[in-house]
Design an enzyme around this catalytic site. Structure first.
Site, PDB file in Angstrom:
ATOM      1  N   ASP A   8       0.885  -1.159   0.000  1.00  0.00           N
ATOM      2  CA  ASP A   8       0.000   0.000   0.000  1.00  0.00           C
ATOM      3  C   ASP A   8       0.926   1.212   0.000  1.00  0.00           C
ATOM      4  OD1 ASP A   8      -1.629   2.122   0.616  1.00  0.00           O
ATOM      5  OD2 ASP A   8      -2.219   1.398   2.599  1.00  0.00           O
ATOM      6  N   GLU A  36      -7.138   0.672  -4.257  1.00  0.00           N
ATOM      7  CA  GLU A  36      -7.117   0.571  -2.792  1.00  0.00           C
ATOM      8  C   GLU A  36      -8.448   0.065  -2.211  1.00  0.00           C
ATOM      9  OE1 GLU A  36      -5.724   4.486  -1.865  1.00  0.00           O
ATOM     10  OE2 GLU A  36      -3.751   4.029  -2.691  1.00  0.00           O
ATOM     11  N   LYS A  65       2.934  11.445  -3.735  1.00  0.00           N
ATOM     12  CA  LYS A  65       1.902  10.699  -4.450  1.00  0.00           C
ATOM     13  C   LYS A  65       0.922  11.660  -5.133  1.00  0.00           C
ATOM     14  CE  LYS A  65      -1.448   7.012  -3.485  1.00  0.00           C
ATOM     15  NZ  LYS A  65      -1.966   6.186  -2.393  1.00  0.00           N
ATOM     16  N   ASP A  87     -12.595   5.603   1.860  1.00  0.00           N
ATOM     17  CA  ASP A  87     -11.147   5.652   2.085  1.00  0.00           C
ATOM     18  C   ASP A  87     -10.652   7.095   2.105  1.00  0.00           C
ATOM     19  OD1 ASP A  87      -8.407   5.516   2.014  1.00  0.00           O
ATOM     20  OD2 ASP A  87      -8.281   4.187   0.286  1.00  0.00           O
TER      21      ASP A  87
END
Ligand code: AMP
Length: 608
Positions: free
Chosen positions: A8, A171, A70, A193
């Site tokens: 992850d 994810e 990211k 999320d």
């Protein structure tokens, strides 16, 4: 069979998992932590730091510490998100040679996939240390909302890190996999999320025969914990400015300290009602006088400051249900993922919206890596009993005359899939047509992401609108898009595989991968040296402690004098080898030191 790890790769933290037997397990790093900060730094001496050690020095080395990269991965330099990061980051972001984004650390420029690769490499090392074997395959997760360029950039990061990324999975899908793994159920679940930098929500059906089908997925790649932190920072900066008429944002070090303090306060307020933010010597005035920042922040205040952010996530949940054509009460379970879901206001908003408490069975920080590990194992095992049906997170189409976006494959279509549509030429006697392949939701082509382009040539001359071209889009399970265009009359045809780009060429990736390998060798050598040094130093300290006693006891005999002389010599030689950083020599001396220490201990205990 080769083991596949699941990673992850988070905005704030990263986590690595593996399937051990039938148990998905998170692998702790050397410090015993199950997650590693997604941070990379370069020290003044040019040393690379990753994870916790990078985070620890972030305040004093703010300009050379990268966080939240990211948010930049796979993006073009001129995108609004990049512009935003350029303004708000404490490190320097510059334009790369292919309209991509690069980050300057000390005197070197790094691409974003390169920075991500350093984190992936760290996770690979964590797994290798734990498994005592080399790992070369991984499943890496990305936000469901990532476009193909962002996914490709993540794959490239893996390649640079020496990892074959056998599958990129979303994810939320990974979270659902971990939730449903080993259970026999027929449920519709929503995965909410909210991580450090991104938000997404997905609706999935989990079937009793191991089928995981994504029905809808949507999100915002620029909404996450950092936006919550930013609200606290704004509040602190504004308060300070009102009091002292000084803008703390102008000082990079102060800003980094504020960032840390804001995040810490936010996290604390998930368990307490009020917290104190205390930053002594935050800045000095022109008159060389140091100013301190001290303010109390309550949970209520934090909730007020971030209310709209919380609401934005709920609006996106509504959108996801609309896309899935489901009512709230058709959701059997809500799974919370991401560190931010520990915030009580978030938990409350989610349970109010869905009319049920979220599932307590999964750990928000670990569930995604576990799901990736499960998928990794399933991909290499022959008798896999799991079927994963994902959807395209964005519509795919082409640019048509007038810069319009003509959609061929709608958002949330289950992959693999293919669609065909017939287009006509727009000019008289047009012999070639340029096909621009795009991804996005806007009707305006230029607002969407360009994935690739190709030219179909050799069309027969005819008045406009008379030449019909059949365009077929195909997406395979890996999300790879290919496009096929055909002149229906002449049969002239052409196709391309749309290779999304991370902004790096294959040569660049190769060169970066070589550098990463060199780093690994250097790092392993450093580690060996550190270990030998530590062992030697512990023994030396013990010998030094015993020296006065031993001297007192044995100095009168020639044998004793000789032994003391030899012991001194071993200690001196070991010290010199440590100074010269000669790993092998230090390792050799460790044995001699251990013998001396045993002998000294024996002498002292016999004399007692
Ligand atoms: P992730 O990307 O899933 O690691 O999530 C990281 C985000 O969660 C960061 O913005 C953290 O500040 C936030 N976070 C972690 N722990 C907590 C907590 N206890 N309360 C609120 N936010 C948290």
């Amino acid at each position: 069979m080769e083991r596949v790890i699941g990673i992850d790769l988070g905005t704030t933290n990263s986590c690595v998992g593996i399937l051990e037997g039938d148990t998905p397990t998170v692998i702790p790093n050397r410090g015993g932590y199950k997650t590693t900060p997604s941070m990379v730094a370069v020290t003044e001496a040019g040393k690379r730091l990753v994870g916790h050690i990078a985070k620890r020095q972030a305040i004093t080395n703010a300009e050379n510490t990268v966080y939240a990269q990211k948010r930049l991965i796979g993006r073009k330099w001129n995108s609004p998100q990049v512009k935003n990061s350029v303004m708000t980051s404490s490190y320097t972001i510059v334009e790369g040679p292919h309209s991509d984004v690069r980050i300057e650390l000390r005197d070197k420029t790094f691409s974003v996939p390169e920075i991500s690769s350093m984190i992936l490499q760290e996770m690979k090392i964590v797994a290798e240390d734990y498994l005592s074997e080399t790992v070369s395959k991984a499943v890496v997760t990305v936000p469901a909302y990532f476009n193909d360029n962002q996914r490709q950039a993540t794959k490239d990061a893996g390649a640079i890190a020496g990892l074959d990324v056998i599958r990129i999975i979303n994810e939320p899908t990974a979270a659902a996999l971990a939730y449903g793994f080993g259970k026999s159920m027929d449920q519709t679940v929503a995965v909410y999320d909210l991580g450090g930098g991104t938000f997404d929500v997905s609706v999935l059906e989990i079937g009793s025969h191991g089928v995981f089908k994504v029905i809808a997925t949507t999100g915002d790649t620029f909404l996450g914990g950092e936006d919550f932190d930013a609200r606290v920072i704004d509040w602190l900066v504004q308060g300070f400015s009102e009091e002292h008429d000084i803008d703390l944002r102008k000082d990079r070090m102060a800003l980094q300290r504020l960032r840390d303090a804001a995040e810490k306060a936010k996290c604390e307020l998930s368990s307490v009602k009020e917290t104190e933010i205390n930053l002594p010597f935050i800045i000095s005035t022109g008159r060389n006088e140091a100013l301190h920042l001290q303010r109390a922040l309550s949970r209520d205040m934090l909730e007020t400051l971030t209310e709209d952010l919380c609401q934005r996530t709920i609006d996106i949940c509504k959108q996801a249900l609309d896309d899935a054509k489901l009512d709230r009460d058709e959701i059997d379970e809500v799974i919370l993922v991401g560190g931010m879901t520990r915030m009580p206001a978030i938990q409350k908003a989610v349970s109010d919206f869905f009319g049920r408490e979220a599932s307590k069975g999964v750990h928000p920080d670990e569930v995604v890596a576990l799901g990736a590990a499960i998928q990794g194992a399933a991909l290499v095992e022959e008798q896999q009993e799991m079927i994963l049906l994902d959807v395209t997170p964005h519509a795919l189409g082409i640019m048509t005359f007038g810069s319009y976006f003509e959609e061929l494959i709608p958002q949330n279509t289950t992959v693999p899939t293919s669609r065909t549509k017939v287009f006509t030429t727009s000019r008289d006697n047009q012999t070639a047509v340029k096909i621009l392949v795009m991804q996005g939701e806007s009707k305006q082509a230029d607002e969407n992401e360009l994935l690739g382009e190709f030219i179909l040539t050799g069309l027969r001359r005819a008045p406009k609108g008379e030449v019909e071209i059949e365009v077929t889009f195909e997406i395979n399970t890996d999300g790879i898009v290919s496009v096929h265009a055909k002149d229906l009359e002449t049969g002239q045809e052409q196709s391309i595989q749309v290779t999304a780009t991370s902004g790096l060429t294959q040569d660049e990736i190769k060169a970066m991968a070589e550098e990463a390998k060199d780093y690994l060798v250097e790092r392993r050598t450093d580690e060996k040296f550190e270990q030998a040094k530590q062992e030697a130093e512990t023994l030396i300290a013990e010998i030094e402690r015993l020296f006065p006693d031993v001297e007192r006891i044995v100095a009168s005999s020639d044998f004793g004098k000789d032994a003391i002389g030899k012991a001194r010599s071993v200690v001196d030689k070991a010290r010199s080898a440590i100074e010269r950083k000669d790993t092998e020599e230090v390792q050799e001396h460790v044995e001699g030191l251990a013998r001396t220490q045993r002998m000294f201990k024996g002498v002292v205990s016999r004399a007692q």
